[in-house]
Design an enzyme around this catalytic site. Structure first.
Site, PDB file in Angstrom:
ATOM      1  N   LYS A  43      23.137   4.953  34.138  1.00 28.75           N
ATOM      2  CA  LYS A  43      22.475   5.390  32.906  1.00 28.75           C
ATOM      3  C   LYS A  43      23.503   5.709  31.828  1.00 28.75           C
ATOM      4  CE  LYS A  43      18.386   7.292  35.192  1.00 28.75           C
ATOM      5  NZ  LYS A  43      17.689   8.551  35.584  1.00 28.75           N
ATOM      6  N   LYS A 129       4.150  23.522  32.241  1.00 30.94           N
ATOM      7  CA  LYS A 129       3.780  23.634  33.657  1.00 30.94           C
ATOM      8  C   LYS A 129       4.356  24.890  34.306  1.00 30.94           C
ATOM      9  CE  LYS A 129       3.047  18.700  34.405  1.00 30.94           C
ATOM     10  NZ  LYS A 129       3.028  18.372  32.972  1.00 30.94           N
ATOM     11  N   LYS A 141      10.762  25.764  37.186  1.00 28.21           N
ATOM     12  CA  LYS A 141      11.057  25.864  35.757  1.00 28.21           C
ATOM     13  C   LYS A 141      10.733  27.252  35.219  1.00 28.21           C
ATOM     14  CE  LYS A 141      12.154  22.612  33.322  1.00 28.21           C
ATOM     15  NZ  LYS A 141      13.489  22.141  32.866  1.00 28.21           N
ATOM     16  N   GLY A 172       6.143   8.834  25.869  1.00 27.39           N
ATOM     17  CA  GLY A 172       7.094   7.758  26.098  1.00 27.39           C
ATOM     18  C   GLY A 172       8.323   8.135  26.890  1.00 27.39           C
ATOM     19  N   SER A 173       8.448   9.403  27.289  1.00 26.33           N
ATOM     20  CA  SER A 173       9.623   9.796  28.062  1.00 26.33           C
ATOM     21  C   SER A 173       9.571   9.145  29.441  1.00 26.33           C
ATOM     22  CB  SER A 173       9.705  11.321  28.195  1.00 26.33           C
ATOM     23  OG  SER A 173       8.559  11.828  28.855  1.00 26.33           O
ATOM     24  N   ARG A 174      10.745   9.036  30.057  1.00 23.52           N
ATOM     25  CA  ARG A 174      10.834   8.383  31.355  1.00 23.52           C
ATOM     26  C   ARG A 174       9.985   9.142  32.369  1.00 23.52           C
ATOM     27  NH1 ARG A 174      16.278   7.037  31.390  1.00 23.52           N
ATOM     28  NH2 ARG A 174      16.779   9.131  32.053  1.00 23.52           N
TER      29      ARG A 174
END
Length: 331
Positions: A43, A129, A141, A172-174
Site C-alpha cells: 500500500k 460504533k 474504539k 467510499g472508504s476501503r
C-alpha cells in the site's frame, strides 16, 4: 483554522482512504515533512506512485503495536494524526484480541510515544460504533477514545494535547458498502443487504477531513468532536447505486436486492453520543463538541449543561444522496 506550514507531521494508518485524503489536505499548507506510518509495504508502494511528485513525504514501515518503532517515528514531529486501526466488524469479532492489541494497546503506545517526544498535538479518529457498543470493534474504539481523553486531562507539566474526532461511515472508504455494492452489481447482478431499513450516519471523505482539521485547530485537550452527519437508509443507498451503476455500465438486466439479515454485532440504528453525553455537549453550526472540562466551554462562551439540541434521525432524500455520490465520484 490551523496551518501546517513548515510543520512536521506523522500519520499512522496513512495509506488508508482517510489517510490519503488527509495527506492531500495537509500538503496544501506546505508542511516540512509528512511521515506515513503503516505496516503494509505494498500500500505504501501504491501511495508513492500517487504522490510521487512530492519530496516532503516519507514512508515508514511499522506497527502501532511496537512502541519503540513509534517513538523513533515521532522524533522531531509536531503533530500526530492517529488513524491506524482494525476497522472491519466481522474481522474484529473473529479475532477479538487482535483488535484489542491494535486498537487499545496500539493507541496507548501512540500516547506513550507522543509524551516521550513532546508532540504538540495528537488527534485520534474514533467511530459512532463506540457508542453503547455491541461489537468488539466498537468496544475497543470506545476504550481507545477514553485513553485519549484521559491522556488529554492528565498531562500535568507535559505539553501534548490529545483529542478525538468521532466519525460515522465514510463514503467510499476501503471496506465500506459502496465499493462492495458496485462490485456486486457489475459482477453478480445483485446486491446483498443485511436490512434495507437499517440506517447509518454517513459522511463524505471531504467532510471527514474538514472535521479533522477544524477539531485539530480547536483542541485544548481531552475533547471529542462529532460532525453533524446525515442519516442514510441502506435500502435507499442500494437503490441509488443500482440506478447509477446500470446507467454508467449500460446494464440491461434488472438487479436483485437480496436481504441476508443482520450480522453478529451490528445494530439497526447507530448513535452519535450517549444520553449522558447529550446533557453536556456544546453545539456549533457544524459539530457537537464533548468538552473534557470547563476550560473548553469557557473559551466557547457556553455553559456545560446545554441540552437543547437536535439529533437528526430522519434519512436524507435519495436525490441528495445521489448528488453526493456523483460529486465525490464514488459511482
Amino acid at each position: 483554522m490551523s496551518s501546517y506550514k513548515n510543520k512536521k507531521i506523522l500519520v499512522t494508518g496513512g495509506t488508508g482512504t482517510i489517510g490519503q485524503h488527509l495527506i492531500r489536505r495537509l500538503l496544501q499548507d506546505q508542511p516540512a515533512v509528512i511521515r506515513v506510518f503503516s505496516r503494509d509495504e505494498y500500500k505504501q508502494f501504491e501511495m508513492q506512485q500517487i504522490f510521487n511528485g512530492y519530496k516532503n513525504i516519507r514512508y515508514l514501515i511499522g506497527d502501532i503495536r511496537d512502541v519503540n518503532r513509534l517513538s523513533r517515528a515521532m522524533e522531531d514531529i509536531d503533530y500526530v494524526f492517529h488513524l491506524a486501526a482494525m476497522k472491519q466488524v466481522p474481522a474484529c469479532e473473529y479475532n477479538p484480541f487482535e483488535a484489542v492489541q491494535t486498537n487499545i494497546v496500539g493507541t496507548q503506545n501512540v500516547i506513550q510515544a507522543a509524551i516521550q517526544n513532546n508532540i504538540s498535538k495528537v488527534l485520534f479518529t474514533s467511530t459512532d460504533k463506540a457508542i453503547s457498543p455491541t461489537n468488539t470493534y466498537g468496544a475497543t474504539k470506545l476504550t481507545a477514545e477514553r485513553l485519549i481523553s484521559t491522556a488529554g486531562n492528565q498531562m500535568g507539566s507535559k505539553r501534548t494535547v490529545f483529542t478525538s474526532v468521532r466519525f460515522g461511515n465514510v463514503m467510499g472508504s476501503r471496506g465500506s458498502v459502496i465499493p462492495l455494492f458496485i462490485k456486486q452489481i457489475i459482477n453478480d447482478r445483485k446486491i446483498t443487504v443485511t436490512n434495507p431499513e437499517m440506517v447509518r450516519y454517513m459522511m463524505t471523505p471531504n467532510q471527514a477531513i474538514e472535521l479533522i482539521v477544524k477539531a485539530h485547530s480547536q483542541a485544548m485537550g481531552g475533547e471529542v468532536f462529532v460532525l453533524k452527519m446525515p442519516v442514510i437508509k441502506l435500502g435507499d443507498l442500494a437503490e441509488v447505486l443500482i440506478e447509477e451503476v446500470r446507467k454508467r455500465y449500460k446494464i440491461q438486466e434488472s438487479i436483485l436486492i437480496e436481504t441476508i439479515g443482520i450480522r453478529r454485532g451490528e445494530k439497526n440504528f447507530e448513535e452519535l453520543m450517549t444520553d449522558e453525553e447529550k446533557l453536556r455537549v456544546i453545539e456549533t453550526e457544524e459539530m457537537f463538541i464533548l468538552p473534557s472540562n470547563n476550560k473548553f466551554a469557557e473559551r466557547m462562551g457556553q455553559e456545560m449543561d446545554i441540552s437543547d439540541h437536535t439529533f437528526e434521525r430522519t434519512p436524507i432524500h435519495k436525490e441528495t444522496l445521489r448528488k453526493w455520490l456523483l460529486e465525490e465520484q464514488l459511482v
